[in-house]
Design an enzyme around this catalytic site. Structure first.
Site, PDB file in Angstrom:
ATOM      1  N   TRP A 182       0.946  -1.269   0.095  1.00  0.00           N
ATOM      2  CA  TRP A 182       0.123   0.063   0.173  1.00  0.00           C
ATOM      3  C   TRP A 182       1.017   1.240   0.100  1.00  0.00           C
ATOM      4  O   TRP A 182       0.349   2.233  -0.075  1.00  0.00           O
ATOM      5  CB  TRP A 182      -0.920   0.172   1.279  1.00  0.00           C
ATOM      6  CG  TRP A 182      -0.368  -0.402   2.414  1.00  0.00           C
ATOM      7  CD1 TRP A 182       0.340   0.326   3.315  1.00  0.00           C
ATOM      8  CD2 TRP A 182      -0.226  -1.758   2.836  1.00  0.00           C
ATOM      9  NE1 TRP A 182       0.821  -0.386   4.523  1.00  0.00           N
ATOM     10  CE2 TRP A 182       0.670  -1.739   4.255  1.00  0.00           C
ATOM     11  CE3 TRP A 182      -0.691  -3.040   2.539  1.00  0.00           C
ATOM     12  CZ2 TRP A 182       0.626  -2.848   5.033  1.00  0.00           C
ATOM     13  CZ3 TRP A 182      -0.608  -4.051   3.389  1.00  0.00           C
ATOM     14  CH2 TRP A 182       0.185  -4.119   4.732  1.00  0.00           C
ATOM     15  N   GLU A 235      -5.354   0.400   5.833  1.00  0.00           N
ATOM     16  CA  GLU A 235      -5.687   1.115   7.159  1.00  0.00           C
ATOM     17  C   GLU A 235      -6.921   0.310   7.797  1.00  0.00           C
ATOM     18  O   GLU A 235      -6.767   0.017   9.157  1.00  0.00           O
ATOM     19  CB  GLU A 235      -5.886   2.562   7.068  1.00  0.00           C
ATOM     20  CG  GLU A 235      -4.799   3.482   6.756  1.00  0.00           C
ATOM     21  CD  GLU A 235      -3.394   3.276   7.762  1.00  0.00           C
ATOM     22  OE1 GLU A 235      -3.890   2.787   8.896  1.00  0.00           O
ATOM     23  OE2 GLU A 235      -2.285   3.493   7.120  1.00  0.00           O
ATOM     24  N   GLN A 285      -6.021  -4.001  14.358  1.00  0.00           N
ATOM     25  CA  GLN A 285      -6.085  -5.215  15.144  1.00  0.00           C
ATOM     26  C   GLN A 285      -5.365  -6.412  14.591  1.00  0.00           C
ATOM     27  O   GLN A 285      -5.631  -7.434  14.846  1.00  0.00           O
ATOM     28  CB  GLN A 285      -7.409  -5.684  15.641  1.00  0.00           C
ATOM     29  CG  GLN A 285      -8.301  -4.523  16.191  1.00  0.00           C
ATOM     30  CD  GLN A 285      -7.907  -4.081  17.769  1.00  0.00           C
ATOM     31  OE1 GLN A 285      -7.127  -5.043  18.409  1.00  0.00           O
ATOM     32  NE2 GLN A 285      -7.750  -2.993  18.190  1.00  0.00           N
ATOM     33  N   LEU A 304      -9.891 -12.669   8.432  1.00  0.00           N
ATOM     34  CA  LEU A 304      -9.304 -11.484   8.931  1.00  0.00           C
ATOM     35  C   LEU A 304     -10.046 -11.014  10.357  1.00  0.00           C
ATOM     36  O   LEU A 304      -9.618 -10.028  11.090  1.00  0.00           O
ATOM     37  CB  LEU A 304      -9.492 -10.039   8.112  1.00  0.00           C
ATOM     38  CG  LEU A 304      -8.180 -10.110   7.026  1.00  0.00           C
ATOM     39  CD1 LEU A 304      -8.667  -8.801   6.267  1.00  0.00           C
ATOM     40  CD2 LEU A 304      -7.100  -9.754   7.751  1.00  0.00           C
ATOM     41  N   TYR A 350      -8.605   8.506  13.520  1.00  0.00           N
ATOM     42  CA  TYR A 350      -7.234   7.860  12.993  1.00  0.00           C
ATOM     43  C   TYR A 350      -7.304   7.495  11.642  1.00  0.00           C
ATOM     44  O   TYR A 350      -6.286   7.792  10.932  1.00  0.00           O
ATOM     45  CB  TYR A 350      -6.879   6.417  13.814  1.00  0.00           C
ATOM     46  CG  TYR A 350      -5.690   5.579  13.237  1.00  0.00           C
ATOM     47  CD1 TYR A 350      -4.315   6.214  13.325  1.00  0.00           C
ATOM     48  CD2 TYR A 350      -6.022   4.601  12.135  1.00  0.00           C
ATOM     49  CE1 TYR A 350      -3.604   5.573  12.438  1.00  0.00           C
ATOM     50  CE2 TYR A 350      -4.945   4.095  11.682  1.00  0.00           C
ATOM     51  CZ  TYR A 350      -3.723   4.597  11.635  1.00  0.00           C
ATOM     52  OH  TYR A 350      -2.732   3.863  10.925  1.00  0.00           O
ATOM     53  N   ASP A 386      -2.530   6.353  16.613  1.00  0.00           N
ATOM     54  CA  ASP A 386      -2.959   4.829  16.768  1.00  0.00           C
ATOM     55  C   ASP A 386      -2.159   4.453  18.086  1.00  0.00           C
ATOM     56  O   ASP A 386      -1.296   4.964  18.754  1.00  0.00           O
ATOM     57  CB  ASP A 386      -2.937   3.863  15.579  1.00  0.00           C
ATOM     58  CG  ASP A 386      -1.427   3.544  15.451  1.00  0.00           C
ATOM     59  OD1 ASP A 386      -0.500   4.239  15.823  1.00  0.00           O
ATOM     60  OD2 ASP A 386      -1.249   2.755  14.426  1.00  0.00           O
ATOM     61  N   CYS A 421      16.138   0.543  21.857  1.00  0.00           N
ATOM     62  CA  CYS A 421      16.735   1.775  21.965  1.00  0.00           C
ATOM     63  C   CYS A 421      17.997   2.274  21.483  1.00  0.00           C
ATOM     64  O   CYS A 421      18.140   3.655  21.026  1.00  0.00           O
ATOM     65  CB  CYS A 421      16.716   2.089  23.526  1.00  0.00           C
ATOM     66  SG  CYS A 421      15.093   2.118  24.521  1.00  0.00           S
ATOM     67  N   CYS A 480      15.269  11.011  23.994  1.00  0.00           N
ATOM     68  CA  CYS A 480      14.024  10.442  24.501  1.00  0.00           C
ATOM     69  C   CYS A 480      14.001  10.410  26.032  1.00  0.00           C
ATOM     70  O   CYS A 480      14.831  10.148  26.665  1.00  0.00           O
ATOM     71  CB  CYS A 480      14.193   8.892  24.226  1.00  0.00           C
ATOM     72  SG  CYS A 480      12.770   7.986  24.726  1.00  0.00           S
TER      73      CYS A 480
END
Length: 374
Positions: free
Chosen positions: A27, A40, A45, A83, A123, A141, A202, A211
């Site tokens: 996409w 999207e 989920q 799905l 979103y 999100d 990290c 951060c």
């Protein structure tokens, strides 16, 4: 509240990192808002690796707004099969129909119009407007909230609407002029690949130096998220009814009601079981036979346990016992022909492509096929 230097560092370094490290996802190869919209909705989920083959098949079958808008719902649900969260597919088709009818097939480019479409929340609207149209709209999100919570040391429960409002305002401020499409995708990518829920990477993070959570030793503690209630268990007894005679090699399925959970999808006959729990298999089979006779006016004769399985929804989990069965004599007419209710069908393996099933019933039928082949 947050220093301009910290914000600018974040935005610039994130964009540079994304240009080098972004994944090649199908996409992302197009700015087509319809394709981005589909991706999207599918990604809600659901893991990226799971979505990719579904996305390819879906856009092959419904390549345009018109194709999806005019398709029979059962074809859309079949393409979505596996799905889960089937209301997503229904809402998507409903919204695409509105785009087809009201906007001549062009996905709206402004917040008010796109947000008014069925199933399109803050979103999804932000993702489409920013990624497809490069509009400076936030797309917040779970991944994004995790990244922002850690980088800016936001110790608020991300399940609260007030926290989402804070995050959306901050995300909007971080979008440098002309970079909305890449920036929002970069933010999602960082959350998915580096700033992961557990054991964040990290040392490879492009914004590690500023951060705040890492500096405070709180990267593992953030974000703050109140635990959701676990799904409520429900017991279900399933009849796997095998055909005989002209229906040999087939099994009996039924269509769910027009409204409600899994509306209009197909399934194996089953009944909700008392919360008091299971009994012996003999007693369970007797109760299942009686319940289907009373609720569906169909006579079936369970004869042996087949398998246990479960199906998890967002709010409930079906704990299921499956019993092999035959159609009873009560459903045979004087001519010898079998009678079944109007919303039931006999189907064989070659027919499955014509019906949309919740994934749990697909698993049961595949297990039956595998055992037959042994």
């Amino acid at each position: 509240m947050y220093s301009e230097e910290q914000q600018l560092y974040f935005s610039k370094n994130l964009l540079e990192w994304y240009q080098t490290h972004k994944r090649d996802l199908p996409w992302r190869r197009s700015k087509n808002p319809y394709y981005i919209w589909i991706s999207e909705v599918m990604l809600q989920q659901t893991r990226v690796d799971t979505v990719i083959p579904y996305f390819h098949r879906f856009v092959d079958q419904f390549p345009t707004v018109e194709a999806l808008a005019t398709a029979p719902e059962e074809n859309v649900l079949k393409a979505w099969e596996g799905l889960g969260y089937y209301s997503r597919a229904r809402n998507l088709q409903s919204a695409v129909r509105e785009v087809h009818e009201r906007y001549e097939g062009v996905v709206p480019q402004n917040k008010a119009d796109i947000s008014a479409l069925k199933g399109v929340g803050p979103y999804t609207s932000g993702a489409i407007l920013s990624i497809a149209y490069n509009k400076p709209e936030p797309a917040v999100d779970g991944n994004v909230m995790r990244v922002l919570s850690r980088y800016f040391l936001i110790e608020e429960d991300i399940m609260k609407p007030s926290t989402r409002t804070i995050m959306e305002k901050l995300a909007r401020e971080l979008i440098l002029e002309g970079t909305a499409s890449d920036f929002n995708q970069a933010l999602m990518e960082l959350g998915a690949m580096v700033c992961t829920p557990r054991s964040p990477h990290c040392l490879t993070c492009p914004v590690m130096a500023h951060c705040s959570a890492r500096e405070a030793g709180m990267e593992e503690a953030l974000p703050i998220k109140k635990k959701a209630k676990p799904p409520r268990p429900e017991l279900r007894a399933v009849a796997f009814v095998e055909g005989t005679g002209e229906n040999a090699g087939k099994w009996l399925i039924r269509q769910r009601p027009q409204e409600g959970l899994l509306a209009r999808m197909w399934e194996l006959p089953h009944v909700e079981w008392p919360s008091s729990g299971w009994q012996s298999d003999e007693e369970n089979m007797s109760e299942l036979r009686q319940a289907l006779a009373e609720q569906e006016l169909i006579g079936i004769q369970p004869d042996e346990w087949f398998m246990d399985t479960e199906h998890i929804f967002s709010h409930i989990v079906w704990k299921m016992k499956v019993y092999r069965a035959k159609l009873g004599d009560a459903n045979r007419q004087s001519t010898g022909e079998e009678w079944i209710p109007f919303h039931y069908r006999w189907v064989g393996p070659e027919d499955l492509q014509n019906y949309a099933f919740p994934n749990v019933f697909v698993r049961i039928m595949r297990e039956w096929q595998e055992q037959c082949e042994e």
